[in-house]
Each structure stands twice: as structure tokens, then as C-alpha cells.
Design a protein around this motif. Structure first.
Motif, PDB file in Angstrom:
ATOM      1  N   LEU A   1       3.013  39.927 118.787  1.00 36.55           N
ATOM      2  CA  LEU A   1       2.045  40.998 118.369  1.00 36.55           C
ATOM      3  C   LEU A   1       1.310  40.894 117.118  1.00 36.55           C
ATOM      4  N   GLN A   2       0.020  40.690 117.107  1.00 37.34           N
ATOM      5  CA  GLN A   2      -0.925  40.933 115.653  1.00 37.34           C
ATOM      6  C   GLN A   2      -1.807  41.770 115.804  1.00 37.34           C
ATOM      7  N   LYS A   3      -1.219  42.998 114.900  1.00 33.26           N
ATOM      8  CA  LYS A   3      -1.932  43.876 114.911  1.00 33.26           C
ATOM      9  C   LYS A   3      -2.934  44.715 115.723  1.00 33.26           C
ATOM     10  N   ILE A   4      -2.105  44.852 117.051  1.00 33.51           N
ATOM     11  CA  ILE A   4      -2.671  45.629 117.890  1.00 33.51           C
ATOM     12  C   ILE A   4      -2.877  47.090 117.725  1.00 33.51           C
ATOM     13  N   ILE A   5      -4.141  47.622 117.987  1.00 42.64           N
ATOM     14  CA  ILE A   5      -4.065  49.183 117.763  1.00 42.64           C
ATOM     15  C   ILE A   5      -3.305  49.980 118.701  1.00 42.64           C
ATOM     16  N   GLU A   6      -2.362  50.826 117.860  1.00 41.03           N
ATOM     17  CA  GLU A   6      -1.618  51.672 118.773  1.00 41.03           C
ATOM     18  C   GLU A   6      -2.290  52.937 119.126  1.00 41.03           C
ATOM     19  N   CYS A   7      -2.864  53.654 117.951  1.00 40.63           N
ATOM     20  CA  CYS A   7      -3.760  54.729 118.360  1.00 40.63           C
ATOM     21  C   CYS A   7      -4.724  55.057 116.985  1.00 40.63           C
ATOM     22  N   GLN A   8      -5.759  55.706 117.212  1.00 44.47           N
ATOM     23  CA  GLN A   8      -6.437  56.273 116.012  1.00 44.47           C
ATOM     24  C   GLN A   8      -6.360  57.991 116.253  1.00 44.47           C
ATOM     25  N   CYS A   9      -5.310  58.234 115.178  1.00 45.82           N
ATOM     26  CA  CYS A   9      -4.755  59.647 115.162  1.00 45.82           C
ATOM     27  C   CYS A   9      -4.386  59.819 113.874  1.00 45.82           C
ATOM     28  N   VAL A  10      -4.054  61.141 113.813  1.00 41.45           N
ATOM     29  CA  VAL A  10      -3.264  61.477 112.777  1.00 41.45           C
ATOM     30  C   VAL A  10      -1.891  62.019 112.817  1.00 41.45           C
ATOM     31  N   TYR A  11      -0.742  61.946 111.801  1.00 36.86           N
ATOM     32  CA  TYR A  11       0.576  61.998 112.010  1.00 36.86           C
ATOM     33  C   TYR A  11       1.065  63.091 113.028  1.00 36.86           C
ATOM     34  N   PRO A  12       0.480  64.166 112.874  1.00 35.87           N
ATOM     35  CA  PRO A  12       1.032  65.439 113.926  1.00 35.87           C
ATOM     36  C   PRO A  12       0.615  65.135 115.513  1.00 35.87           C
ATOM     37  N   ASN A  13      -0.331  64.346 115.783  1.00 40.18           N
ATOM     38  CA  ASN A  13      -0.427  63.867 117.258  1.00 40.18           C
ATOM     39  C   ASN A  13      -0.289  62.641 117.582  1.00 40.18           C
ATOM     40  N   GLN A  14       0.549  61.998 116.776  1.00 38.43           N
ATOM     41  CA  GLN A  14       0.608  60.576 117.062  1.00 38.43           C
ATOM     42  C   GLN A  14       1.430  60.407 118.498  1.00 38.43           C
ATOM     43  N   TYR A  15       2.363  61.147 118.758  1.00 33.40           N
ATOM     44  CA  TYR A  15       3.050  60.945 120.053  1.00 33.40           C
ATOM     45  C   TYR A  15       2.336  61.113 121.351  1.00 33.40           C
ATOM     46  N   LYS A  16       1.248  62.184 121.203  1.00 35.75           N
ATOM     47  CA  LYS A  16       0.559  62.304 122.202  1.00 35.75           C
ATOM     48  C   LYS A  16      -0.698  61.114 122.547  1.00 35.75           C
ATOM     49  N   LYS A  17      -1.228  60.848 121.220  1.00 29.98           N
ATOM     50  CA  LYS A  17      -2.186  59.860 121.237  1.00 29.98           C
ATOM     51  C   LYS A  17      -1.718  58.334 121.469  1.00 29.98           C
ATOM     52  N   SER A  18      -0.513  58.161 121.093  1.00 27.20           N
ATOM     53  CA  SER A  18       0.002  56.689 120.976  1.00 27.20           C
ATOM     54  C   SER A  18      -0.041  55.864 122.513  1.00 27.20           C
ATOM     55  N   LYS A  19      -0.348  54.590 122.372  1.00 27.75           N
ATOM     56  CA  LYS A  19      -0.357  53.816 123.494  1.00 27.75           C
ATOM     57  C   LYS A  19       0.636  52.793 123.404  1.00 27.75           C
ATOM     58  N   TYR A  20       1.720  53.238 122.382  1.00 26.24           N
ATOM     59  CA  TYR A  20       2.855  52.282 122.391  1.00 26.24           C
ATOM     60  C   TYR A  20       3.423  51.710 123.476  1.00 26.24           C
ATOM     61  N   ASP A  21       3.900  53.286 124.423  1.00 25.87           N
ATOM     62  CA  ASP A  21       4.522  52.838 125.530  1.00 25.87           C
ATOM     63  C   ASP A  21       3.715  51.683 126.429  1.00 25.87           C
ATOM     64  N   SER A  22       2.400  51.767 126.763  1.00 24.53           N
ATOM     65  CA  SER A  22       1.737  51.210 127.698  1.00 24.53           C
ATOM     66  C   SER A  22       1.711  49.584 127.146  1.00 24.53           C
ATOM     67  N   ILE A  23       1.314  49.585 125.728  1.00 20.56           N
ATOM     68  CA  ILE A  23       1.422  47.995 125.111  1.00 20.56           C
ATOM     69  C   ILE A  23       2.623  47.477 125.173  1.00 20.56           C
ATOM     70  N   LEU A  24       3.841  48.141 124.780  1.00 18.84           N
ATOM     71  CA  LEU A  24       5.176  47.549 124.798  1.00 18.84           C
ATOM     72  C   LEU A  24       5.794  47.129 125.922  1.00 18.84           C
ATOM     73  N   GLU A  25       5.374  47.905 127.097  1.00 21.14           N
ATOM     74  CA  GLU A  25       5.988  47.787 128.319  1.00 21.14           C
ATOM     75  C   GLU A  25       5.751  46.519 128.920  1.00 21.14           C
ATOM     76  N   ILE A  26       4.403  45.814 128.665  1.00 22.90           N
ATOM     77  CA  ILE A  26       4.173  44.564 129.181  1.00 22.90           C
ATOM     78  C   ILE A  26       5.008  43.706 128.631  1.00 22.90           C
ATOM     79  N   TYR A  27       5.314  43.596 127.291  1.00 21.77           N
ATOM     80  CA  TYR A  27       6.046  42.520 126.785  1.00 21.77           C
ATOM     81  C   TYR A  27       7.864  42.845 127.070  1.00 21.77           C
ATOM     82  N   TYR A  28       8.193  44.188 127.061  1.00 21.61           N
ATOM     83  CA  TYR A  28       9.663  44.575 127.373  1.00 21.61           C
ATOM     84  C   TYR A  28       9.934  43.972 128.758  1.00 21.61           C
TER      85      TYR A  28
END
Length: 187
Positions: free
Chosen positions: A34-61
Motif C-alpha cells: 500500500l503506498q499512501k492510499i487516502i483513508e479519509c479527508q476528515c478531522v480527528y473527531p469524525n475519523q471513524y465515521k468518514k474513514s474508508k479503512y475497512d473497504s480499502i483493507l478488506e480487499i487485501y485482507y
């Protein structure tokens, strides 16, 4: 977090195994990078709600899980238990030459060797236990801050199923989250 409140993911997805004869971890195969894939453009308090981490990592996992399942002798570990924010079993020793975290009989970590920037990862925020036919696998996760109720709820849900058995913790300012894996004989 970088410019314009952008959180990025980078790293390697590797398949590893434990050596039967020692505590060594054996590299089996690189799944992807993974090379600098954008997880989200957000601020700390709403990172869980805005994060695309699950959908990004699910493919690799799921790709790694498929490769692992094809390997001879592969067995899925059973989820046993998960503990959050364990302050009772964590002991910190600090003096002029030592900054040590001791957690149960599992970890003795010199915190000064972790290369943190400013927020010391001295809290045991999660201890996950898995079991295979021959081994007990314990993952101890350290962070600078305790987990929120929202994060605990999210992680409990993910822990229950193999296809969702990956997650990360919300970033903290100049902080780090680090996992230590302990593999012990089941007996």
C-alpha cells in the motif's frame, strides 16, 4: 494526518507463520504493498465515521486469507476473548535511564525504543486472544490514549468474525498505535 486533513495508509501486507521450533516468525509471501492510499479527508473527531479503512483493507485482507487457506495445514484460529483499556495489569516504571511498560507476564517494553514523536504509547488498549490447535495467540495493542466507547463497540463487533478480523485505531496527534504478538504453546 497530512495536508488538508488527509489521513493516508501505507505499508505491506505479508503472510507469515510461526516457526514450530522457535519463537521466530517466518515470512511466507508478500500479498501486496500500500503506498499512501487516502483513508479519509476528515478531522480527528469524525475519523471513524468518514474513514474508508475497512473497504480499502478488506480487499487485501481477503486476498491474504484466500492465499492462506490454500496453504497446506492452514487452520483458522478461534477467537477466545478481547479485553479493552486494561489499566489494572499495566505497570509503568520511569526514571532517568528507563521508561518501561510491563503488562502481566506478556510484555516488558522499553518505551524509549519505540520511536514515538510526542505521545507515549503506554496504555494497553486492547488484548485479543486467539487459539489454534497447538497455540494461544495474544495480540497486545498499545496506544497513547484509552479507547472510546465508540471504538470498543466497533472492535467487539469486528472481533467475532474472521472476515472482519482486521481493524485499526483512530490516529492521535503525533501518536502511534503498535501491536505486539505473543505466540505460546497451548499447553
Amino acid at each position: 494526518m497530512g495536508k488538508n486533513n488527509t489521513f493516508r495508509i501505507s505499508g505491506r501486507i505479508n503472510l507469515v507463520s510461526k516457526s514450530i521450533d522457535s519463537d521466530s516468525i517466518i515470512f511466507i509471501q508478500n500479498i501486496d504493498t500500500l503506498q499512501k492510499i487516502i483513508e479519509c479527508q476528515c478531522v480527528y473527531p469524525n475519523q471513524y465515521k468518514k474513514s474508508k479503512y475497512d473497504s480499502i483493507l478488506e480487499i487485501y485482507y481477503l486476498k491474504a486469507l484466500k492465499v492462506a487457506k490454500a496453504k497446506k495445514g492452514f487452520k483458522i484460529a478461534k477467537t477466545k476473548n478481547i479485553i479493552f483499556n486494561d489499566i489494572v495489569n499495566t505497570q509503568i516504571t520511569q526514571n532517568d535511564t528507563l521508561y518501561l511498560l510491563k503488562y502481566k507476564d506478556l510484555l516488558d517494553i522499553d518505551l524509549d525504543n519505540l520511536s514515538y514523536i510526542s505521545s507515549v504509547p503506554e496504555k494497553v488498549i486492547e488484548t485479543r486472544t486467539y487459539q489454534t490447535l497447538n497455540y494461544k495467540i495474544i495480540v497486545v495493542r498499545l496506544s497513547a490514549a484509552l479507547l472510546s466507547k465508540e471504538a470498543i463497540k466497533h472492535n467487539k463487533k469486528r472481533f467475532k468474525k474472521i472476515k472482519t478480523a482486521f481493524w485499526k485505531e483512530k490516529a492521535t496527534w503525533h501518536g502511534m498505535v503498535i501491536d505486539f504478538v505473543i505466540i505460546r504453546d497451548k499447553n
